[in-house]
Motif scaffolding. Structure first.
Motif, PDB file in Angstrom:
ATOM      1  N   MET B 419     -24.278 126.114  11.225  1.00 15.40           N
ATOM      2  CA  MET B 419     -25.151 125.390  10.307  1.00 15.40           C
ATOM      3  C   MET B 419     -26.486 125.106  10.979  1.00 15.40           C
ATOM      4  SD  MET B 419     -24.450 124.078   7.289  1.00 15.40           S
ATOM      5  CE  MET B 419     -22.743 123.576   7.323  1.00 15.40           C
ATOM      6  N   GLU B 420     -26.386 124.658  12.208  1.00 16.42           N
ATOM      7  CA  GLU B 420     -27.575 124.274  12.945  1.00 16.42           C
ATOM      8  C   GLU B 420     -28.396 125.509  13.333  1.00 16.42           C
ATOM      9  OE1 GLU B 420     -26.196 121.547  15.653  1.00 16.42           O
ATOM     10  OE2 GLU B 420     -28.166 121.111  16.523  1.00 16.42           O
ATOM     11  N   ARG B 421     -27.693 126.551  13.787  1.00 18.45           N
ATOM     12  CA  ARG B 421     -28.388 127.783  14.153  1.00 18.45           C
ATOM     13  C   ARG B 421     -29.115 128.334  12.946  1.00 18.45           C
ATOM     14  NH1 ARG B 421     -23.035 129.949  17.237  1.00 18.45           N
ATOM     15  NH2 ARG B 421     -23.409 128.883  19.208  1.00 18.45           N
ATOM     16  N   SER B 422     -28.411 128.271  11.814  1.00 14.42           N
ATOM     17  CA  SER B 422     -29.010 128.774  10.582  1.00 14.42           C
ATOM     18  C   SER B 422     -30.309 128.043  10.280  1.00 14.42           C
ATOM     19  CB  SER B 422     -28.002 128.599   9.447  1.00 14.42           C
ATOM     20  OG  SER B 422     -28.581 128.965   8.237  1.00 14.42           O
ATOM     21  N   ALA B 423     -30.280 126.703  10.446  1.00 14.02           N
ATOM     22  CA  ALA B 423     -31.489 125.924  10.160  1.00 14.02           C
ATOM     23  C   ALA B 423     -32.607 126.295  11.124  1.00 14.02           C
ATOM     24  CB  ALA B 423     -31.174 124.438  10.250  1.00 14.02           C
ATOM     25  N   LEU B 424     -32.256 126.492  12.393  1.00 12.49           N
ATOM     26  CA  LEU B 424     -33.263 126.855  13.386  1.00 12.49           C
ATOM     27  C   LEU B 424     -33.895 128.202  13.032  1.00 12.49           C
ATOM     28  CD1 LEU B 424     -31.519 125.770  16.704  1.00 12.49           C
ATOM     29  CD2 LEU B 424     -33.515 124.722  15.635  1.00 12.49           C
ATOM     30  N   ILE B 425     -33.044 129.155  12.610  1.00 13.63           N
ATOM     31  CA  ILE B 425     -33.553 130.476  12.272  1.00 13.63           C
ATOM     32  C   ILE B 425     -34.385 130.406  10.997  1.00 13.63           C
ATOM     33  CG2 ILE B 425     -32.819 132.749  11.428  1.00 13.63           C
ATOM     34  CD1 ILE B 425     -30.504 132.481  13.507  1.00 13.63           C
ATOM     35  N   ASP B 426     -33.967 129.524  10.053  1.00 18.00           N
ATOM     36  CA  ASP B 426     -34.735 129.372   8.820  1.00 18.00           C
ATOM     37  C   ASP B 426     -36.114 128.791   9.089  1.00 18.00           C
ATOM     38  OD1 ASP B 426     -32.855 130.453   7.235  1.00 18.00           O
ATOM     39  OD2 ASP B 426     -32.053 128.570   6.474  1.00 18.00           O
ATOM     40  N   GLY B 427     -36.310 128.249  10.272  1.00 15.21           N
ATOM     41  CA  GLY B 427     -37.658 127.800  10.610  1.00 15.21           C
ATOM     42  C   GLY B 427     -37.780 126.320  10.897  1.00 15.21           C
ATOM     43  N   ALA B 428     -36.665 125.607  10.952  1.00 15.44           N
ATOM     44  CA  ALA B 428     -36.749 124.178  11.228  1.00 15.44           C
ATOM     45  C   ALA B 428     -36.791 123.954  12.738  1.00 15.44           C
ATOM     46  CB  ALA B 428     -35.545 123.463  10.636  1.00 15.44           C
TER      47      ALA B 428
END
Lengths: 359, 529
Positions: B419-428
């Motif tokens: 979940m967190e990795r996804s957010a980081l990759i999404d640009g957060a």
């Protein structure tokens, strides 16, 4: 965008996860990382994504070295095994999240989310929450979210593992078609060799942090360079038998304590030049029932696979799996004679575990 | 009817194929084993209380009845326990076949009877020793003293010269009545000499009589006890067999909860009455009635100690500051501990765990010094020093942190890394990921911690009582303690009312938030490093 990986290393404390990895991924290519769990394939993917920092080596996107670039600045999209959808946001908000973070205007967000959702066939689910979707739909949302910001590189981390077998088959085809249509450089991590073989342009087989091979699916299957590839790629797996090869006239005699097999083939001749012990590999589909076959053994187990039966034959202490048509009605306990397609044999050096035929 | 038939016939239906050993035999073995275990445990416990602990206590001259009573209760509990055991073992079968449950109940009766017989045969001396001490006389109360109504012929009393009609006035010089005499006889060990002061025809003299075990009395007592035991056993068996199995835990819980429920009932009744007699409201003359609202006058009155609302506000302030600070600090600390790898992380985690178990009272003096020094700071010292609300809240927050951090860490640990990795990759960035993606998902945990902190801050006593002086910043629990410590008569009913008043916000909170509180156990228990 092409991706180059040079001498990439990653260790966690004293554990080496990836060791001296070299890969070049051409622009628009679909590459699969294949290997058993713990082989370092996901670690490599996360380094490409920028989640992990490499301990050594270089990762290049195009000509740019991205080693220390934050994930958000790499313009990548990623799809996770667990989908990693944000449960407190609607499907629309999920897909729009990367755009929101990029500062895209609300109107454009709406247009691009709709477009991305339509491509994935989930255009009518935008108001729902992820919890109200089926596994397949969630996976489409995750894909939509990865695609919406038009990434340079798409990363897949075992995206189909949580789906049921039938859906996996459909999604496999869809992802491949989508990737070809959009032409986005894609890296696909999987432990399922069927996925890798069917989808990828090239497959990087990894084992214990090392790159075992990097080849097209056909090459991996027909010309395995190492014993590991030979036994890992292909289902059911290749039979491996210890053997000695000797020339006798123009025939080659392959023999061990339980069998003696005279063959005539180029591959066997090449093997015969190598003195001493060898490992012979033969795929189950290249073993056939034959009334005058040179091998004789007792059927131990019969596994019906539908179209064919897989039989497990004991020859002395050795086991040989063979695929036979169901019409033969072989039962456990039967004694059968077998023949081997000598043109498809593989030979490996037992010490180096490398192929004698292909280098 | 042949017993074997009744036992095996229904079973034959259930198990057509031969099973070794047969199920009914297995069942019997199981019943016998369970009975044996129960008997041995109870008998051992009785032995510990009756034959080891009691003599030991007597050796150091502590005369008490509890151990003897416990010992007796344990022995008396054996038959009903056996009934229960058999009943419970048979329960599983009852659904399969009612007839078999009946057979098992009969079996239980037999077992209990057998066990009692065995016990009596094995410990005849113990049985005799349990006979009541007696002077072999019967008595009646008269104006002048205790009149002897009858004397056993040939008894020690008769030989000592006592006659029917004599009046016993005292033992030694201690004057007594009938009840006192009888309890003395019962309490003193067998063989105790009683020096009775006796009046006969106006003359007064002294006679010494030894108490002996009364055969008839003991027999009667034993009989009535046995009868009572059987009755209890039958009731228990009936309950055990008839009440659906899944109700039984509730039944037991209900019984054990009773004292607590009675306590709360008293609390509520007391606040609305002048006085209470048990759970009944009574007025000053002691008759039923006397309901009043005067106990709640504290709500509007301003006493010597100030208005109750001052204390309420202080309680509220401490609770709110504590809740807000703990929510922010614990969630951020727990996120770091759950997600980031840094030197000393594990050490820190185990250290906070030890801190959680640290008794606050041992730290009072060092904390006092800390607060004094904080108070000396320019500007902020006014708000967080000794004898300030801020200071009290600060100490409470410090004590609440370890638990809060562990609780929140459990919730963070349950959120997948993807979940967190996804957010980081999404640009957060990290902060946005924490704020927009992770925090919303542990909302139940935040609620739970918030409620927990609020209740803790609202009810806290030790810290405010120690680090506040006077009434300016005291909270409600401290106020109640001050009322209890007054020298003039304490109005318990008013204190009950204030106690109930303090409980009201908590009750409201629990009604609306129990769902979130339950989350503590679903999320918090999974916490690990």
């Amino acid at each position: 965008m092409k991706v180059d990986i040079e001498q990439l290393n990653k260790s966690f404390g004293t554990v080496v996860a990836v060791h001296d990895l070299n890969l070049d991924i051409r622009a628009g290519e679909f590459v699969a990382f294949l290997g058993p769990s713990g082989c370092g394939k996901t670690t490599t993917l996360l380094m490409i994504a920028g989640i992990y920092k490499p301990t050594g080596g270089v990762i290049r996107f195009g000509e740019r070295v991205v080693n220390t670039v934050q994930p958000r600045d790499r313009n990548i999209g990623m799809v996770f095994q667990s989908y990693a959808l944000y449960p407190h946001m609607s499907v629309f908000e999920n897909i729009a999240y990367p755009l929101k973070l990029k500062g895209v205007s609300k109107d454009e967000q709406r247009v691009r989310v709709q477009r991305s959702a339509d491509v994935m066939g989930i255009g009518d689910l935008l108001h729902r929450r992820p919890g109200q979707l089926s596994g397949g739909q969630q996976q489409r949302v995750a894909l939509g979210r990865a695609l919406v910001k038009e990434p340079d590189v798409l990363l897949f981390d075992e995206p189909l593992s949580n789906l049921d077998a039938r859906l996996r088959l459909t999604m496999r085809g869809e992802i491949k078609a989508l990737q070809k249509r959009l032409g986005i450089t894609s890296i696909y991590v999987t432990h399922d060799q069927v996925e890798a073989l069917t989808m990828a342009d090239r497959i990087a087989v990894m084992n214990e942090g090392l790159l075992e091979a990097y080849d097209t699916p056909d090459d991996l299957y027909d010309h395995p360079k190492t014993l590991f590839i030979a036994s890992f790629v292909g289902n059911p797996p290749m039979n491996i038998l210890p053997i000695q090869a000797a020339l006798e006239g123009d025939a080659v005699i392959l023999q061990n304590d339980a069998l003696r097999l005279p063959v005539r083939s180029e591959r066997a001749l090449k093997a015969a030049q190598q003195h001493g012990d060898l490992l012979m590999g033969v795929r189950p589909e290249d073993v056939t029932l034959s009334a005058d076959g040179a091998l004789c053994g007792e059927v131990f187990v019969v596994e019906p696979l539908g179209r064919e039966d897989m039989i497990d034959v004991r020859i002395g202490q050795h086991r040989l799996a063979a695929l036979v048509t169901t019409e033969k009605r072989i039962r456990a306990g039967n004694r059968v004679r077998l023949d081997i397609n000598a043109d498809k044999l593989q030979f490996f050096d037992p010490a180096s575990k490398r192929s004698i035929l292909w280098t | 009817m042949n017993v074997d038939e009744t036992l095996s016939a229904p079973l034959a239906d259930l198990s057509p194929t031969t099973v070794v050993p047969p199920p009914w035999l297995k069942m019997l073995i199981q019943i016998a084993r369970n009975c044996l275990v129960v008997t041995v445990i109870l008998a051992l416990l009785a032995l510990v209380f009756g034959s080891i602990l009691r003599p030991a206590l007597e050796a150091v001259n502590v005369n008490e009845e509890l151990t003897a009573l416990l010992s007796w209760l344990l022995i008396a509990a054996i038959p009903p326990a056996l009934y229960l055991t058999v009943g419970f073992t048979a329960r599983t079968l009852r659904n399969a076949h009612p007839a078999r449950a009946l057979v098992v109940a009969l079996l239980a009766a037999t077992l209990v009877y057998g066990a009692t017989l065995l016990w009596n045969a094995a410990f005849p001396a113990a049985q005799a020793a349990q006979g009541q001490p007696s002077l072999e006389m019967t008595f009646a109360q008269a104006d002048s003293g205790v009149v002897i109504e009858s004397i056993v012929a040939g008894s020690a009393a008769e030989q000592a010269g006592l006659r029917v009609g004599d009046v016993i006035t005292a033992i030694r010089r201690e004057s007594i009545d009938l009840a006192a005499l009888q309890s003395r006889i019962e309490e003193e060990p067998l063989g105790t000499p009683f020096r009775l002061r006796v009046q006969r025809d106006g003359e007064e003299f002294q006679v010494t009589v030894n108490s002996i075990a009364s055969a008839t009395g003991a027999g009667n007592a034993a009989l009535s006890r046995a009868a009572a035991g059987r009755a209890v056993a039958l009731v228990v068996t009936a309950v055990g067999l008839l009440v659906p199995f899944n109700w039984l835990p509730y039944l037991l819980l209900g019984v054990t909860l009773l004292p607590l429920l009675l306590g709360y009932t008293w609390l509520i009744v007391a606040t609305f009455s002048q006085e209470t007699h048990g759970l009944l409201p009574v007025d000053s003359t002691g008759s039923l009635g006397g309901l009043t609202l005067s106990n709640w006058d504290f709500l509007t009155e301003v006493s010597r100690r100030g208005s109750v609302w001052t204390y309420t506000l202080n309680s509220f302030a401490i609770a709110v500051i504590m809740t807000a600070a703990l929510l922010v600090l614990c969630s951020m600390a727990a996120y770091a501990l759950s997600r980031m790898e840094f030197r000393g992380r594990r050490l820190f985690l185990s250290f906070t765990l030890i801190l959680h178990g640290f008794p606050a009272v041992t730290l009072l003096i060092p904390i006092y010094l800390v607060l004094l020094n904080l108070g000396a700071l320019p500007i902020i010292g006014e708000y967080i020093g000794f004898n300030t609300l801020g200071g009290i809240a600060l100490v409470e927050i410090a004590f609440g942190m370890p638990f809060g951090v562990w609780l929140m860490k459990g919730f963070f640990d349950n959120i997948s890394w993807d979940m967190e990795r996804s957010a980081l990759i999404d640009g957060a960035n990290r902060w946005r990921t924490f704020w927009e993606i992770i925090l919303p998902q542990i909302r139940p945990g935040l609620f739970a911690l918030g409620i927990f902190s609020f209740v803790g801050g609202w009810n806290t006593y030790l810290i405010p009582a120690t680090f506040s002086t006077g009434t300016r910043i005291a909270n409600l629990p401290v106020y109640i303690q001050q009322l209890l410590g007054e020298t003039n008569p304490i109005n318990w009913n008013e204190i009950a009312a204030i106690g109930l008043f303090q409980m009201i916000p908590i009750l409201i909170l629990f009604v609306f938030a129990q769902e979130y509180l339950l989350n503590i156990y679903s999320g918090g228990s999974k916490g690990s490093s």
